[in-house]
Design an enzyme around this catalytic site. Structure first.
Site, PDB file in Angstrom:
ATOM      1  N   HIS A 163      -3.586   2.176  13.821  1.00 37.33           N
ATOM      2  CA  HIS A 163      -4.049   0.907  14.869  1.00 37.33           C
ATOM      3  C   HIS A 163      -5.767   1.046  14.911  1.00 37.33           C
ATOM      4  CE1 HIS A 163       0.139   0.437  16.438  1.00 37.33           C
ATOM      5  NE2 HIS A 163      -0.205  -0.183  15.453  1.00 37.33           N
TER       6      HIS A 163
ATOM      7  N   HIS B 107       8.351  -8.590  10.683  1.00 38.92           N
ATOM      8  CA  HIS B 107       7.408  -8.335  11.708  1.00 38.92           C
ATOM      9  C   HIS B 107       5.842  -8.860  11.171  1.00 38.92           C
ATOM     10  CE1 HIS B 107       4.784  -6.420  14.843  1.00 38.92           C
ATOM     11  NE2 HIS B 107       4.805  -5.198  14.137  1.00 38.92           N
TER      12      HIS B 107
ATOM     13  N   GLU C 163       2.455  -7.747  11.900  1.00 43.07           N
ATOM     14  CA  GLU C 163       1.534  -6.865  11.719  1.00 43.07           C
ATOM     15  C   GLU C 163       1.218  -6.447  10.493  1.00 43.07           C
ATOM     16  OE1 GLU C 163       1.998  -3.523  14.493  1.00 43.07           O
ATOM     17  OE2 GLU C 163      -0.236  -3.525  14.661  1.00 43.07           O
TER      18      GLU C 163
ATOM     19  N   ASP D   5       0.452  -3.704   8.781  1.00 42.62           N
ATOM     20  CA  ASP D   5       0.917  -2.720   7.858  1.00 42.62           C
ATOM     21  C   ASP D   5       2.144  -3.098   7.075  1.00 42.62           C
ATOM     22  OD1 ASP D   5       1.608  -2.843  10.603  1.00 42.62           O
ATOM     23  OD2 ASP D   5       2.460  -1.021  10.448  1.00 42.62           O
TER      24      ASP D   5
ATOM     25  N   HIS E 189       7.826  -3.995  18.459  1.00 50.36           N
ATOM     26  CA  HIS E 189       7.107  -4.136  19.757  1.00 50.36           C
ATOM     27  C   HIS E 189       6.042  -5.030  19.787  1.00 50.36           C
ATOM     28  CE1 HIS E 189       3.181  -2.351  17.598  1.00 50.36           C
ATOM     29  NE2 HIS E 189       4.149  -2.833  16.476  1.00 50.36           N
TER      30      HIS E 189
ATOM     31  N   ASP F 111       9.737  -1.555  12.712  1.00 52.42           N
ATOM     32  CA  ASP F 111       9.061  -0.306  13.263  1.00 52.42           C
ATOM     33  C   ASP F 111       9.978   0.638  14.212  1.00 52.42           C
ATOM     34  OD1 ASP F 111       6.245  -0.564  12.720  1.00 52.42           O
ATOM     35  OD2 ASP F 111       6.099  -2.385  14.144  1.00 52.42           O
TER      36      ASP F 111
ATOM     37  N   TYR G 230       6.017   8.836  18.256  1.00 55.35           N
ATOM     38  CA  TYR G 230       5.900   7.266  17.705  1.00 55.35           C
ATOM     39  C   TYR G 230       6.626   6.776  18.904  1.00 55.35           C
ATOM     40  CZ  TYR G 230       7.103   3.292  14.548  1.00 55.35           C
ATOM     41  OH  TYR G 230       7.157   2.180  14.086  1.00 55.35           O
TER      42      TYR G 230
ATOM     43  N   HIS H 122       8.618   2.900   8.602  1.00 58.89           N
ATOM     44  CA  HIS H 122       7.691   3.842   8.730  1.00 58.89           C
ATOM     45  C   HIS H 122       8.409   5.060   8.601  1.00 58.89           C
ATOM     46  CE1 HIS H 122       4.067   1.737   9.545  1.00 58.89           C
ATOM     47  NE2 HIS H 122       4.654   1.129  10.757  1.00 58.89           N
TER      48      HIS H 122
HETATM   49 FE1  FEO Z   1       3.952  -3.177  14.282  1.00 49.53          FE
HETATM   50 FE2  FEO Z   1       4.260  -0.764  11.708  1.00 49.53          FE
HETATM   51  O1  FEO Z   1       3.619  -2.275  12.521  1.00 49.53           O
END
Ligand code: FEO
Length: 398
Positions: A26, A82, A84, A86, A149, A168, A196, A229
């Site tokens: 991030h 998601h 985002e 990543d 999230h 996530d 996390y 992750h």
């Molecule tokens: Fe909200 Fe692993 O990205």
């Protein structure tokens, strides 16, 4: 070069990227002392589905590796749990090869993917309970996970194999060549899962409590939780759901954390004396001390998450507090911690406003400030140090 695909179960494979070098995530907002992984999954039933991709810097590697495993044209469905980057960062590189393939995602994910990549891909909007048949009697079931999230987040459940692709949720920033939770160091796994949660999911604990109830009520058989992750939870996957239920319930341990910054060590001396006082009065309480200028912010947030009380110290400077202290309390405010107590301390030379300022900031951040705090003019002499020990003894009662 990317690792070759790894077998998750039956016709489900991991095709992600292990990022051993990642130190910050991030931007510079999240420290990843143990690296991370970006997990992408390939399901090869009669229909072939790809769940999520990897972070943009690894896009070309990802696509090249995927193309060695499978003719990209044979991919029938892409699932974007998601938006985002990543997880979606390799979509542009992938979609160059298969521009018309459908991308299944939430309505909010369409917004986030379009907003980031400015492409009018073949989006197929799904909501909770929608299904997608893969053949061989298996199907994907989508479960919206808004604010876990991001507003666009969702999870995808594979029937037959009973795997929840949770994106996530339930993840850890933990680089490992191993795929499953029972294959890695359990202390690393617990600590990174907790960090996390504390640093990413705490603000959404109330939402999470409802969602965990909703998921549990679905009564879906659950053999694995395949996060985006870290590791796949296959050994007692319910353990991480149970942990999330505890962490989402205004979690705290019998711990008091003292966090301060200092200019000429006066406030540092007070921190250590306060800790000594707490320990003298309540040896069972875990006490930890962190110098804001020298410690990792995310590790300190994790300790705050675990604490029943935080004691914040700053010398007075320019009629206020050091910027590190103001910034850290501002950061804590964003986490919306509930049920935590707090107090303030600090040395001063002249006007001495720091303790009052800290109290105001802590109250504004949602902490219950338990007293007026302890302040000392100039460097603490023996009597002042003894008074700080007594202040600690008082705090031990909270
Ligand atoms: Fe909200 Fe692993 O990205």
């Amino acid at each position: 070069m990317l690792a070759l695909k790894k077998l998750v179960k039956n016709n489900v494979y991991w095709v992600g990227k292990v990022d051993w070098e990642l130190q910050k995530f991030h931007g510079n907002e999240y420290s990843t002392h143990k690296g991370s992984t970006y997990n992408s999954y390939l399901i090869q039933e009669e229909k072939i589905a790809l769940i999520d991709t990897v972070w943009a810097p690894f896009a070309e590697e990802f696509v090249a590796n995927l193309a060695r495993e499978i003719d990209l044209q044979k991919i029938d469905y892409i699932i974007a749990n998601h938006g985002e980057i990543d997880h979606s960062g390799a979509l542009p590189a992938l979609m160059k090869h298969i521009p018309d393939k459908p991308i299944y995602c939430t309505a909010n994910a369409v917004k986030s993917l379009k907003g980031q990549f400015h492409q009018d891909w073949n989006f197929q909007v799904v909501k909770t309970g929608d299904t997608l048949a893969l053949g061989n009697g298996k199907e994907l079931v989508f479960v919206a996970m808004p604010m876990l999230h991001w507003p666009d987040s969702m999870a995808t459940y594979l029937t037959g194999d009973h795997i929840l692709f949770s994106n996530d949720a339930f993840g850890q920033h933990l680089a490992t060549e191993k795929l499953f939770n029972d294959q890695v160091d359990q202390c690393d796994l617990y600590n990174e899962s907790l960090k996390y949660y504390a640093n990413i999911l705490t603000p959404f604990s109330a939402v999470l409590r409802k969602k965990l109830t909703e998921i549990t009520a679905l009564n879906l058989p659950l053999e694995m939780i395949a996060t985006s992750h870290g590791v796949v939870w296959r050994d007692n996957p319910l353990q991480i759901i149970e942990k999330y239920a505890q962490w989402a319930d205004d979690y705290q341990e019998n711990q008091i954390t003292i966090i301060y910054d200092t200019m000429w060590n006066g406030t540092k001396i007070l921190a250590e004396k306060i800790a000594a006082g707490i320990t003298l009065a309540a040896p069972e309480v875990v006490v930890k001390i962190y110098n804001l200028a020298k410690r990792d912010v995310n590790d300190m947030i994790t300790e705050v998450f675990k604490s029943k009380a935080v004691i914040i110290g700053s010398p007075t400077v320019a009629n206020s507090v050091l910027h590190s202290v103001a910034g850290f309390i501002h950061l804590m405010k964003g986490f919306k911690f509930k049920g935590k107590k707090a107090a303030a301390f600090g040395c001063y030379g002249w006007s001495g406003e720091a303790v009052k300022v800290i109290n105001e900031l802590l109250a504004d951040a949602g902490f219950e400030v338990v007293n007026d705090g302890y302040r000392n003019q100039w460097n603490p002499a023996a009597a002042a140090q003894e008074a700080a020990v007594d202040f600690g003894k008082e705090l031990a009662k909270i």
